[in-house]
Every structure is written in C-alpha cells, then in structure tokens.
Design a protein around this motif. Structure first.
Motif, mmCIF file in Angstrom:
data_model
loop_
_atom_site.group_PDB
_atom_site.id
_atom_site.type_symbol
_atom_site.label_atom_id
_atom_site.label_comp_id
_atom_site.label_asym_id
_atom_site.label_seq_id
_atom_site.Cartn_x
_atom_site.Cartn_y
_atom_site.Cartn_z
ATOM 1 N N THR A 189 0.867 -1.174 0.000
ATOM 2 C CA THR A 189 0.000 0.000 0.000
ATOM 3 C C THR A 189 0.907 1.229 0.000
ATOM 4 O O THR A 189 2.107 1.119 -0.272
ATOM 5 N N TYR A 190 0.350 2.389 0.300
ATOM 6 C CA TYR A 190 1.137 3.621 0.309
ATOM 7 C C TYR A 190 1.084 4.271 1.684
ATOM 8 O O TYR A 190 0.070 4.171 2.385
ATOM 9 N N ASP A 191 2.194 4.894 2.051
ATOM 10 C CA ASP A 191 2.205 5.712 3.260
ATOM 11 C C ASP A 191 1.156 6.813 3.090
ATOM 12 O O ASP A 191 1.133 7.509 2.082
ATOM 13 N N MET A 192 0.284 6.946 4.083
ATOM 14 C CA MET A 192 -0.837 7.865 3.973
ATOM 15 C C MET A 192 -0.398 9.314 3.765
ATOM 16 O O MET A 192 -1.032 10.072 3.034
ATOM 17 N N LEU A 193 0.707 9.718 4.375
ATOM 18 C CA LEU A 193 1.083 11.129 4.370
ATOM 19 C C LEU A 193 2.316 11.452 3.546
ATOM 20 O O LEU A 193 2.556 12.619 3.234
ATOM 21 N N ALA A 194 3.124 10.476 3.214
ATOM 22 C CA ALA A 194 4.375 10.747 2.496
ATOM 23 C C ALA A 194 4.106 11.385 1.138
ATOM 24 O O ALA A 194 3.249 10.941 0.385
ATOM 25 N N ARG A 195 4.816 12.454 0.842
ATOM 26 C CA ARG A 195 4.762 13.139 -0.442
ATOM 27 C C ARG A 195 6.195 13.362 -0.907
ATOM 28 O O ARG A 195 6.971 13.982 -0.182
ATOM 29 N N PRO A 196 6.615 12.844 -2.072
ATOM 30 C CA PRO A 196 5.820 12.103 -3.055
ATOM 31 C C PRO A 196 5.411 10.733 -2.529
ATOM 32 O O PRO A 196 5.898 10.276 -1.491
ATOM 33 N N ALA A 197 4.522 10.081 -3.279
ATOM 34 C CA ALA A 197 3.951 8.808 -2.854
ATOM 35 C C ALA A 197 5.038 7.766 -2.585
ATOM 36 O O ALA A 197 6.011 7.661 -3.330
ATOM 37 N N LEU A 251 2.493 -7.855 3.701
ATOM 38 C CA LEU A 251 3.845 -8.414 3.721
ATOM 39 C C LEU A 251 4.599 -7.944 4.962
ATOM 40 O O LEU A 251 4.292 -6.893 5.524
ATOM 41 N N ILE A 252 5.595 -8.726 5.356
ATOM 42 C CA ILE A 252 6.392 -8.342 6.527
ATOM 43 C C ILE A 252 7.422 -7.267 6.160
ATOM 44 O O ILE A 252 7.908 -6.538 7.015
ATOM 45 N N ALA A 253 7.766 -7.199 4.881
ATOM 46 C CA ALA A 253 8.730 -6.201 4.407
ATOM 47 C C ALA A 253 8.508 -6.003 2.918
ATOM 48 O O ALA A 253 7.743 -6.729 2.283
ATOM 49 N N MET A 254 9.174 -5.017 2.346
ATOM 50 C CA MET A 254 9.083 -4.812 0.908
ATOM 51 C C MET A 254 9.616 -6.047 0.181
ATOM 52 O O MET A 254 10.531 -6.717 0.682
ATOM 53 N N PRO A 255 9.048 -6.376 -0.989
ATOM 54 C CA PRO A 255 9.504 -7.562 -1.714
ATOM 55 C C PRO A 255 10.993 -7.483 -2.039
ATOM 56 O O PRO A 255 11.535 -6.408 -2.302
ATOM 57 N N GLU A 256 11.627 -8.640 -2.030
ATOM 58 C CA GLU A 256 13.028 -8.723 -2.423
ATOM 59 C C GLU A 256 13.090 -8.840 -3.953
ATOM 60 O O GLU A 256 12.493 -9.755 -4.535
ATOM 61 N N VAL A 293 12.793 -11.135 -10.731
ATOM 62 C CA VAL A 293 12.260 -12.006 -9.679
ATOM 63 C C VAL A 293 11.918 -11.174 -8.442
ATOM 64 O O VAL A 293 12.731 -10.377 -7.974
ATOM 65 N N PHE A 294 10.700 -11.374 -7.934
ATOM 66 C CA PHE A 294 10.229 -10.685 -6.730
ATOM 67 C C PHE A 294 9.779 -11.742 -5.722
ATOM 68 O O PHE A 294 8.942 -12.597 -6.046
ATOM 69 N N THR A 295 10.314 -11.675 -4.509
ATOM 70 C CA THR A 295 9.931 -12.628 -3.465
ATOM 71 C C THR A 295 9.117 -11.903 -2.400
ATOM 72 O O THR A 295 9.574 -10.913 -1.821
ATOM 73 N N LEU A 296 7.904 -12.415 -2.156
ATOM 74 C CA LEU A 296 6.963 -11.794 -1.220
ATOM 75 C C LEU A 296 6.804 -12.685 -0.004
ATOM 76 O O LEU A 296 6.498 -13.882 -0.141
ATOM 77 N N LYS A 297 6.998 -12.131 1.171
ATOM 78 C CA LYS A 297 6.821 -12.877 2.421
ATOM 79 C C LYS A 297 5.653 -12.265 3.198
ATOM 80 O O LYS A 297 5.722 -11.111 3.625
ATOM 81 N N LEU A 298 4.589 -13.047 3.370
ATOM 82 C CA LEU A 298 3.374 -12.559 4.028
ATOM 83 C C LEU A 298 3.512 -12.615 5.549
ATOM 84 O O LEU A 298 4.186 -13.490 6.108
ATOM 85 N N LYS A 299 2.823 -11.661 6.204
ATOM 86 C CA LYS A 299 2.694 -11.719 7.652
ATOM 87 C C LYS A 299 1.851 -12.934 8.032
ATOM 88 O O LYS A 299 0.908 -13.285 7.312
ATOM 89 N N PHE A 303 6.970 -3.311 -11.798
ATOM 90 C CA PHE A 303 6.092 -4.387 -11.335
ATOM 91 C C PHE A 303 5.770 -4.229 -9.848
ATOM 92 O O PHE A 303 4.673 -4.579 -9.397
ATOM 93 N N ILE A 304 6.694 -3.685 -9.106
ATOM 94 C CA ILE A 304 6.460 -3.522 -7.664
ATOM 95 C C ILE A 304 5.255 -2.627 -7.396
ATOM 96 O O ILE A 304 4.530 -2.812 -6.412
#
Length: 596
Positions: free
Chosen positions: A64-72, A79-84, A91-97, A188-189
């Motif tokens: 998702t996006y940080d609600m207040l950060a500008r720029p987006a 996910l527990i962290a940003m995809p590797e 190749v993108f590796t996604l680790k779910l909470k 893709f991210i």
C-alpha cells in the motif's frame, strides 16, 4: 445523532422500579459521497475509481502507500517487508505476515480462515481468466512466466484451470510467494500496491459465483454491510482485523504533521462505520456538506469563488472550524477516439487530419477557466504532476486554433456539400461526432462547450447520454466512438498512463484500441529500464507520437479543494490511494458541540 437508551427493570420483594441505563457509546460514523456510481466490488472485474475506493477498504493488496508521504511512497500491507527484487528486476519474493485473517463468511463453514500465498496466486489467475473479461489483464499480459500459457489454454477449452502450476507464481511455503517475470520490469512492484492485485479466497468466489462482485470478503479494515446500487454503500469495521497502529511519515508538510499528531498511537481503524452516498449533482452534494450531512467533500468547481476566494477558505466557513486543502490530482483528463470507428478511427492521413482538427477546435482554456473555474492546468502529455516522468518544461504547442482546424478540414475534403452548415465526409456521407457523456449537471457544461466548439468549425456533434456504469460497459466492448474520461494514477510512474495506449492492452485498459508499432516499441524500451532521465526522454517521444496520430485529445490535470468538517481527524486525499477511511477518526465531542 440518535442515541438509544435501555430501560432496565429490577424486581424486588418490596416493589419494582425502572433504572435508566447509561447511553450507548455513539458510533464513529464517517459520511462521504461519490460523484459517480460504482460498478461492483470484484478486484478482477473493475478498474474504475469509485469501485476500487471501496475494494481497497475490504480486500488487501500486498503493498500500500504511506498515507502522508509526499511524493507517494510504497510500504508493506500484508507483507512483513518490501519484496526482495533479484535477477535484475525479473524475480520478486513476497513474504506474508502470519495470522492475517479473512473476515467471517458462510463460505468458511464457521472456521477462521488465514491469508496465505496461494490466495494471491488464485486472485491473479482470475485476472487473466478469459471468461471474466477483466479490464486489468494489462497488469499481467506477457509478464509472468507461464501465466499466458494457462490463459491461452482456457481460450481453447473454455475452462480456466485454477489448479495449473504456473512457473512464475511459485508458492515456496504457506507465506512465501516467488514471482518470476518474463523480462525485467522495474514498475512491477507498483502493481503489487493496486486494488486489482488484492487477495480473494477461492472458496468465497466459488460460493458466490457471478454474484461475487456484491459479496467482497477480504482481510481489510472494513466489511461491506449494505449496498444499494448507484445509491448507497455502507461499510462496517471488520472485527477480525489485525492489530495495527497508525504509522505515517508527514515529512516537512505542516498539514500532514498536524494529521500525524491527531492519529499518533491510535489503532486503526478508528471508524465504526462508513456511509457513502452517490450524489452526482454538485449543488446537493455541497449543500449536504454545509448542513453537516457529509463529513468531507471535494469542492464543486462552481462554488470556488464563494468557498475559497483568493485561494483561502472563506471566513464564514473558517469560523465553523472547517478545513480546506488544495491539491494537484495525479490524474489526466482526455477524450479518446475509437480507432476502429469508421468515421473517426484509422491511421490514414485524412482520418488523422479529422482528429487533429477536433483537437485544434476544442478550447481547453475555456474548459479550465469557465467550466472548471480555474481548477486545472493544461495537459501537454499524459503524465500528471507528482508522477515520475512529468516534465513541466515539455510543451507540444497544441493550442486552440479554430481557423487552422477549418483549413485542415477543407484541405482533406471535409466540406459542407448540402449547405446545412455542417461538413460531410470526403465521400459525401454524414460526419457526426458522437460524444458520450452522463446526465450530471457538470457534464452538461462540458457538452455545451464541445457543441459550441464543434459548431464553430462545422462538425455536427450528437451527445450520447447514459449513466457512467453503462458507458463503461460499452467502452470496454468498443461500442463508443469517443469518450471524455480521466485516469487517476494507479502508481506514481508515467508508465501507468502510457500503457493506456499500448497496443497489447487493447480490449483491457486501452479503450480506444490504439495500435502503433513505433509507440509499442518505445513503451517496451521504457519499462525495461529504471526511472531515469533516459526513460523520461522515451516518454516524451511517445507523447510526440500521441500528438502526431491523435488517438486522444489531451485536456487537463485537475486541481481541487477538499473540505473537511471540524470533527474529522486524519483525513487527507492521497495521490494514489482513494478515500483511505482506515486512517480517519471522528472527534465525537467536537461533533456534539457543533450540534450534529
């Protein structure tokens, strides 16, 4: 607000009496309005702003996006962290909470259901299922190893195999998904933060079948409690939603810092209920806000001079504690031409000349200054401010010039042969611009401007007036000649706008069915390299091709003022996210003092 009281009767040997109980705690209810009706709430089947605004509250994408950060700024959601990202962007590796639970639903037969990696695989496979005719196939077409082959087999057999193994969607364990792309794609991210890539549970989809768009079930902060089509949408807090504390980066923006202070340390969501009304006409929408029936509203253009004179909130509104924020929307408005239409479509010189004449005959400055009351800037390219690839110095010089439009029409044989004041096609057959629009009052103003401008150069214009969802269906089926639309950024990169004209996306996001090999080649070059001046230069070359072939008439990048009631905390329109009810709170004491 209505409050309810409970009468408690206590019986004793000496008699009976009534004890009034304390009032129930008032609910925190947030009321907003959509300008246009929704379609449905199946992530695979919708691409419109208002449907996705609801989907984002119920069903969750990996990012998702940080609600207040500008720029987006992207951040993890499920996910527990940003995809590797490895192998040069392939190749993108996604680790779910762990422990993220779906909302309760009869489809789960009384059991609690945890979100797993396979849910994302299933949901993404739905997007390429030919039977669903998803408008979002452009997200995955040709991108994920093995996925196209499964879709192609489904076209042959008429049955999509959701149990097929897709090499590029590899579930390493219950909470880990490895995505392998056919070629590097540095954007893709961003797709992982779109509503379309949200996770649905297969058993829920199979239970509701073709009605799944009315029964969205997800892991998000809210549930769909009530839906009256094109009238009212009610969301309620999801009791299964995980423990999550408000976290946003306000940067050095004073207004964002104020919102961060209001929400610091609070568990989200704070709202108990969200009530969304569909109010297409601007006057009743603004009056509903002034009377306290709405908690937030995007200021209609026609009230600009009274509500924000000189760019500042009017004193009478400021005294009431209302707040107003001025933003540039990460969106572009444009009119597309159906390139398959026998009158306005095609790539021959006379067809290009006809579309270019329309471009020159339409007065964008009048749209900005009269219809929009100054709330827009002219669009030179599809890329809006705040999106990577936007260059404020780049100009194409396509200005309003009805004299040149007339000369161009004359040159290519579009002349008035029968003396009725309107031109015919070079072969003498009728020439009519069919302008798709809705019955809303603001759209009537655009229609009047179009009619005036087309009359001035001798082009007959006929409006096709229907509800927005109906026009949307016709557009996706290629049944409209033209349509005046806007596209809001799904992610903050220009590629999200240029993909609307990419040939392979025809039938998906490319409504006008524009197909130009030179354009497609540039697009493919751009997505294969990271954000850089080199990529911006490619975007500019693509903009020149759009100007040359005129599949679109570019209009504006809109600006707007959002008004909030004094009791609203934390709310600010985001460039990419939609209404973000998850991050809103209501000060009930302030609301009560205001008499609401």
């Amino acid at each position: 607000m209505l409050r309810s009281f409970v009468a408690v009767f206590v019986l004793a040997a000496v008699g009976s009496w009534v004890l009034p109980a304390a009032a129930e705690t008032p609910q925190k209810i947030f009321r907003s309005a959509f300008l246009v009706a929704e379609t449905e709430f199946d992530p695979a089947k919708v691409s419109d702003l208002y449907s996705n605004a609801v989907i984002e509250e119920i069903i969750e994408s990996p990012l998702t996006y940080d609600m207040l950060a500008r720029p987006a700024k992207l951040k993890p959601q499920t996910l527990i962290a940003m995809p590797e990202m490895t192998d040069g962007g392939k190749v993108f590796t996604l680790k779910l909470k762990k422990g993220i639970m779906f909302a309760d639903d009869p489809a789960f037969n009384g059991s609690r259901r945890e979100l797993v990696a396979q849910d994302y695989v299933y949901s993404w496979m739905r997007i390429v299922d030919p039977q669903l005719r998803s408008p979002n196939t452009w997200l995955f077409d040709g991108k994920i190893v093995g996925l196209d082959a499964v879709a192609a087999e489904a076209k042959k057999t008429g049955q999509f195999n959701y149990d097929a193994k897709v090499t590029g969607l590899e579930v390493l364990d219950a909470n880990t998904l490895r995505v392998t792309l056919t070629k590097p794609d540095y954007n893709f991210i961003y797709i992982l933060g779109m509503a379309a890539t949200s996770a649905m549970a297969r058993e829920v989809v199979e239970k509701y079948g073709t009605q799944i768009g009315a029964h969205p079930v997800g892991t998000g902060a809210f549930l769909l409690k009530e839906w009256r089509r094109s009238s009212k949408i009610v969301l309620e807090k999801n009791p299964n939603f995980r423990e999550e504390v408000y976290d946003a980066d306000p940067g050095d923006d004073p207004f964002s810092q104020k919102l961060a202070a209001q929400m610091k340390g609070k568990r989200v969501p704070q709202l108990d209920r969200v009530e969304i009304s569909i109010i297409e006409e601007s006057q009743p929408r603004w009056l509903a806000f002034l009377s306290g029936e709405l908690d937030t509203v995007k200021l209609p253009y026609e009230f600009n001079s009274t509500a924000v004179p000189g760019g500042k909130i009017a004193p009478n509104l400021g005294k009431l504690g209302m707040t107003a924020t001025h933003e540039v929307e990460a969106a572009t408005t444009y009119t597309y031409f159906n390139m398959k239409d026998p009158t306005f479509g095609g790539y021959t010189p006379e067809k290009i000349a006809l579309r270019r004449a329309v471009l020159l005959a339409y007065d964008v400055d009048a749209e900005i200054n009269i219809v929009r009351n100054g709330n827009a800037i002219k669009a030179e390219t599809p890329v809006p401010p705040g999106v990577l690839g936007y260059d404020p110095t780049f100009k194409l010089g396509q200005n309003y010039d009805p004299a040149k439009a007339k000369a161009l029409l004359d040159m290519y044989g579009y002349i008035d042969r029968d003396g009725d004041g309107y031109r015919e096609l070079p072969d003498g057959s009728p020439l009519t611009l069919i302008y798709a629009t809705t019955p809303a009052q603001l759209d009537k103003l655009y229609t009047e401007l179009w009619k005036k401008n087309m009359d001035a150069v001798g082009i007959r214009m006929r409006p096709l007036i229907e509800k927005w969802p109906d026009l949307r269906k016709k557009s996706k089926l290629g049944q409209l000649q033209s349509w005046f639309l806007s596209w809001g950024a799904d992610y903050p990169d220009g590629e999200n706008f240029f993909q609307l004209l990419y040939g392979p996306n025809a039938g998906s996001s490319n409504d006008g069915d524009f197909r130009l090999p030179a354009y497609d080649k540039l697009y493919e070059q751009a997505v294969a390299i990271p954000a850089s001046p080199a990529r911006t230069k490619i975007y500019q070359e693509m903009s020149k091709l759009i100007a040359a072939y005129v599949p679109w008439k570019l209009h504006t990048h809109r600006t707007f003022d959002t008004f909030n009631q004094p009791w609203v905390l934390g709310f600010r329109k985001h460039q990419i996210l939609h209404d973000t009810y998850k991050y809103v709170d209501i000060d009930l004491d302030l609301k009560a003092k205001a008499g609401h």
